[in-house]
Design a protein around this motif. Structure first.
Motif, PDB file in Angstrom:
ATOM      1  N   GLY A  53      37.381  -2.064   9.101  1.00 40.70           N
ATOM      2  CA  GLY A  53      38.652  -2.700   9.416  1.00 40.70           C
ATOM      3  C   GLY A  53      39.796  -1.716   9.587  1.00 40.70           C
ATOM      4  N   PRO A  54      40.916  -2.178  10.171  1.00 41.31           N
ATOM      5  CA  PRO A  54      42.046  -1.296  10.477  1.00 41.31           C
ATOM      6  C   PRO A  54      42.757  -0.733   9.255  1.00 41.31           C
ATOM      7  CG  PRO A  54      42.586  -3.576  11.000  1.00 41.31           C
ATOM      8  CD  PRO A  54      41.138  -3.543  10.644  1.00 41.31           C
ATOM      9  N   MET A  55      42.648  -1.346   8.093  1.00 43.47           N
ATOM     10  CA  MET A  55      43.285  -0.850   6.882  1.00 43.47           C
ATOM     11  C   MET A  55      42.301  -0.080   5.994  1.00 43.47           C
ATOM     12  SD  MET A  55      46.228  -1.870   7.594  1.00 43.47           S
ATOM     13  CE  MET A  55      47.137  -1.431   6.136  1.00 43.47           C
ATOM     14  N   SER A  56      41.075   0.096   6.463  1.00 42.60           N
ATOM     15  CA  SER A  56      40.031   0.751   5.676  1.00 42.60           C
ATOM     16  C   SER A  56      40.209   2.253   5.621  1.00 42.60           C
ATOM     17  CB  SER A  56      38.658   0.457   6.283  1.00 42.60           C
ATOM     18  OG  SER A  56      38.390  -0.912   6.221  1.00 42.60           O
ATOM     19  N   ALA A  57      39.797   2.815   4.503  1.00 41.88           N
ATOM     20  CA  ALA A  57      39.747   4.265   4.322  1.00 41.88           C
ATOM     21  C   ALA A  57      38.348   4.595   3.817  1.00 41.88           C
ATOM     22  CB  ALA A  57      40.808   4.731   3.348  1.00 41.88           C
ATOM     23  N   ILE A  58      37.529   5.122   4.700  1.00 44.20           N
ATOM     24  CA  ILE A  58      36.136   5.408   4.377  1.00 44.20           C
ATOM     25  C   ILE A  58      35.959   6.919   4.267  1.00 44.20           C
ATOM     26  CG2 ILE A  58      33.732   5.142   5.109  1.00 44.20           C
ATOM     27  CD1 ILE A  58      35.141   2.468   4.655  1.00 44.20           C
ATOM     28  N   ASN A  59      35.403   7.370   3.154  1.00 45.16           N
ATOM     29  CA  ASN A  59      35.050   8.766   2.970  1.00 45.16           C
ATOM     30  C   ASN A  59      33.556   8.777   2.673  1.00 45.16           C
ATOM     31  OD1 ASN A  59      34.771  11.442   2.338  1.00 45.16           O
ATOM     32  ND2 ASN A  59      36.532  11.529   0.972  1.00 45.16           N
ATOM     33  N   ALA A  60      32.767   8.684   3.746  1.00 44.12           N
ATOM     34  CA  ALA A  60      31.325   8.519   3.561  1.00 44.12           C
ATOM     35  C   ALA A  60      30.572   8.902   4.822  1.00 44.12           C
ATOM     36  CB  ALA A  60      31.015   7.052   3.219  1.00 44.12           C
ATOM     37  N   ASP A  61      29.355   9.386   4.631  1.00 43.08           N
ATOM     38  CA  ASP A  61      28.432   9.521   5.746  1.00 43.08           C
ATOM     39  C   ASP A  61      27.838   8.141   5.995  1.00 43.08           C
ATOM     40  OD1 ASP A  61      28.873  12.246   6.039  1.00 43.08           O
ATOM     41  OD2 ASP A  61      27.197  12.795   4.744  1.00 43.08           O
ATOM     42  N   MET A  62      27.656   7.818   7.282  1.00 37.42           N
ATOM     43  CA  MET A  62      27.178   6.481   7.639  1.00 37.42           C
ATOM     44  C   MET A  62      25.975   6.581   8.568  1.00 37.42           C
ATOM     45  SD  MET A  62      30.931   4.837   8.416  1.00 37.42           S
ATOM     46  CE  MET A  62      30.477   3.125   8.262  1.00 37.42           C
ATOM     47  N   LYS A  63      24.948   5.769   8.285  1.00 37.25           N
ATOM     48  CA  LYS A  63      23.791   5.608   9.165  1.00 37.25           C
ATOM     49  C   LYS A  63      23.658   4.123   9.423  1.00 37.25           C
ATOM     50  CE  LYS A  63      21.301   9.682   7.671  1.00 37.25           C
ATOM     51  NZ  LYS A  63      20.048  10.246   7.172  1.00 37.25           N
ATOM     52  N   THR A  64      23.640   3.746  10.698  1.00 37.12           N
ATOM     53  CA  THR A  64      23.616   2.331  11.043  1.00 37.12           C
ATOM     54  C   THR A  64      23.009   2.118  12.420  1.00 37.12           C
ATOM     55  OG1 THR A  64      24.989   0.336  11.185  1.00 37.12           O
ATOM     56  CG2 THR A  64      25.956   2.379  12.017  1.00 37.12           C
ATOM     57  N   LYS A  65      22.840   0.882  12.754  1.00 35.88           N
ATOM     58  CA  LYS A  65      22.385   0.511  14.092  1.00 35.88           C
ATOM     59  C   LYS A  65      23.583   0.522  15.040  1.00 35.88           C
ATOM     60  CE  LYS A  65      19.909  -3.259  16.379  1.00 35.88           C
ATOM     61  NZ  LYS A  65      19.250  -4.559  16.140  1.00 35.88           N
ATOM     62  N   VAL A  66      24.639  -0.189  14.657  1.00 39.05           N
ATOM     63  CA  VAL A  66      25.860  -0.292  15.471  1.00 39.05           C
ATOM     64  C   VAL A  66      27.065  -0.148  14.553  1.00 39.05           C
ATOM     65  CG1 VAL A  66      27.245  -1.798  16.971  1.00 39.05           C
ATOM     66  CG2 VAL A  66      24.745  -1.844  17.134  1.00 39.05           C
ATOM     67  N   LEU A  67      28.061   0.624  14.994  1.00 40.05           N
ATOM     68  CA  LEU A  67      29.310   0.771  14.246  1.00 40.05           C
ATOM     69  C   LEU A  67      30.480   0.385  15.140  1.00 40.05           C
ATOM     70  CD1 LEU A  67      31.022   1.811  11.807  1.00 40.05           C
ATOM     71  CD2 LEU A  67      31.065   4.022  12.984  1.00 40.05           C
ATOM     72  N   ASN A  76      30.207  11.950   8.484  1.00 36.75           N
ATOM     73  CA  ASN A  76      29.361  11.961   9.671  1.00 36.75           C
ATOM     74  C   ASN A  76      28.796  10.568   9.931  1.00 36.75           C
ATOM     75  OD1 ASN A  76      29.760  14.748  10.017  1.00 36.75           O
ATOM     76  ND2 ASN A  76      28.154  15.183   8.531  1.00 36.75           N
ATOM     77  N   ILE A  77      28.673  10.245  11.224  1.00 33.95           N
ATOM     78  CA  ILE A  77      28.198   8.927  11.645  1.00 33.95           C
ATOM     79  C   ILE A  77      26.954   9.111  12.499  1.00 33.95           C
ATOM     80  CG2 ILE A  77      28.741   6.881  13.014  1.00 33.95           C
ATOM     81  CD1 ILE A  77      31.759   7.625  12.468  1.00 33.95           C
ATOM     82  N   SER A  78      25.902   8.355  12.173  1.00 35.79           N
ATOM     83  CA  SER A  78      24.690   8.345  12.973  1.00 35.79           C
ATOM     84  C   SER A  78      24.334   6.896  13.263  1.00 35.79           C
ATOM     85  CB  SER A  78      23.548   9.029  12.203  1.00 35.79           C
ATOM     86  OG  SER A  78      22.354   8.953  12.946  1.00 35.79           O
ATOM     87  N   ALA A  79      24.275   6.547  14.551  1.00 35.99           N
ATOM     88  CA  ALA A  79      23.939   5.177  14.951  1.00 35.99           C
ATOM     89  C   ALA A  79      22.737   5.207  15.889  1.00 35.99           C
ATOM     90  CB  ALA A  79      25.123   4.513  15.635  1.00 35.99           C
ATOM     91  N   THR A  80      21.824   4.280  15.706  1.00 30.45           N
ATOM     92  CA  THR A  80      20.637   4.234  16.562  1.00 30.45           C
ATOM     93  C   THR A  80      20.917   3.562  17.900  1.00 30.45           C
ATOM     94  OG1 THR A  80      19.901   2.193  15.488  1.00 30.45           O
ATOM     95  CG2 THR A  80      19.020   4.286  14.637  1.00 30.45           C
ATOM     96  N   GLU A  81      22.003   2.739  17.977  1.00 31.90           N
ATOM     97  CA  GLU A  81      22.306   2.054  19.234  1.00 31.90           C
ATOM     98  C   GLU A  81      23.686   2.389  19.795  1.00 31.90           C
ATOM     99  OE1 GLU A  81      21.535  -2.130  19.336  1.00 31.90           O
ATOM    100  OE2 GLU A  81      19.446  -1.866  18.739  1.00 31.90           O
ATOM    101  N   SER A 113      27.144  14.043  19.636  1.00 34.51           N
ATOM    102  CA  SER A 113      25.847  14.205  20.293  1.00 34.51           C
ATOM    103  C   SER A 113      25.345  12.828  20.687  1.00 34.51           C
ATOM    104  CB  SER A 113      24.846  14.926  19.395  1.00 34.51           C
ATOM    105  OG  SER A 113      24.563  14.180  18.244  1.00 34.51           O
ATOM    106  N   MET A 114      24.777  12.780  21.889  1.00 38.48           N
ATOM    107  CA  MET A 114      24.276  11.514  22.423  1.00 38.48           C
ATOM    108  C   MET A 114      22.816  11.702  22.819  1.00 38.48           C
ATOM    109  SD  MET A 114      27.632  10.381  24.590  1.00 38.48           S
ATOM    110  CE  MET A 114      27.045   8.718  24.892  1.00 38.48           C
ATOM    111  N   PRO A 115      21.896  11.373  21.888  1.00 31.76           N
ATOM    112  CA  PRO A 115      20.466  11.543  22.177  1.00 31.76           C
ATOM    113  C   PRO A 115      20.050  10.726  23.399  1.00 31.76           C
ATOM    114  CG  PRO A 115      20.835  10.930  19.882  1.00 31.76           C
ATOM    115  CD  PRO A 115      22.137  10.818  20.579  1.00 31.76           C
ATOM    116  N   ILE A 116      19.169  11.310  24.169  1.00 32.28           N
ATOM    117  CA  ILE A 116      18.690  10.646  25.381  1.00 32.28           C
ATOM    118  C   ILE A 116      17.360   9.965  25.083  1.00 32.28           C
ATOM    119  CG2 ILE A 116      17.896  11.014  27.741  1.00 32.28           C
ATOM    120  CD1 ILE A 116      19.747  13.474  27.809  1.00 32.28           C
ATOM    121  N   THR A 117      17.241   8.708  25.509  1.00 37.56           N
ATOM    122  CA  THR A 117      15.983   7.975  25.388  1.00 37.56           C
ATOM    123  C   THR A 117      15.212   8.165  26.685  1.00 37.56           C
ATOM    124  OG1 THR A 117      17.033   6.343  23.967  1.00 37.56           O
ATOM    125  CG2 THR A 117      14.946   5.729  24.962  1.00 37.56           C
TER     126      THR A 117
END
Length: 126
Positions: A53-67, A76-81, A113-117
């Motif tokens: 959200g717009p008022m959020s303060a995140i101090n974390a590495d994130m792994k997700t499907k969609v962000l 750092n952010i890593s998303a599979t999609e 980085s944008m991995p290529i499928t």
């Protein structure tokens, strides 16, 4: 305008919503959609959608499907999609995703980085 987009999100879609007055320090792992409106420090792993959200303060590495990010992320952010950064979000960290959308007015300080499928001849992905 993008904060209006955040306000239009149907919260009924999310199994877990961390409200604006919520602060958590540690690791979160979920298989369901997660909306973070508060503050979080640690790591977040989701097999689904994460909305910051717009008022959020995140101090974390994130792994997700969609962000979908409307707020601030340090980590750092890593998303599979897909990663979608809505104005006026700010990211300080590396982003890895096959699809990345950044709205005008966002701030990003890190590597992208944008991995290529690669498609096989029988239409299965490698």
């Amino acid at each position: 305008m993008p904060i209006d987009d955040f306000q239009k999100i149907d919260e009924d879609f999310f199994n877990t919503i961390l409200e604006e007055d919520f602060f958590f320090e540690g690791d979160i792992k979920t298989h369901d959609a997660l909306m973070v409106k508060g503050s979080l420090k640690g790591t977040i792993v989701s097999d689904n959608l994460i909305v910051v959200g717009p008022m959020s303060a995140i101090n974390a590495d994130m792994k997700t499907k969609v962000l979908q990010c409307f707020g601030k992320i340090v980590g750092n952010i890593s998303a599979t999609e897909e990663v979608y950064i809505h104005a006026p979000a700010s990211i300080m960290g590396d982003i890895s995703a096959p699809l990345l959308t950044i709205e005008k007015g966002c701030s990003i300080n890190g590597k992208i980085s944008m991995p290529i499928t690669i498609q096989k001849t029988n239409d299965s992905e490698v």
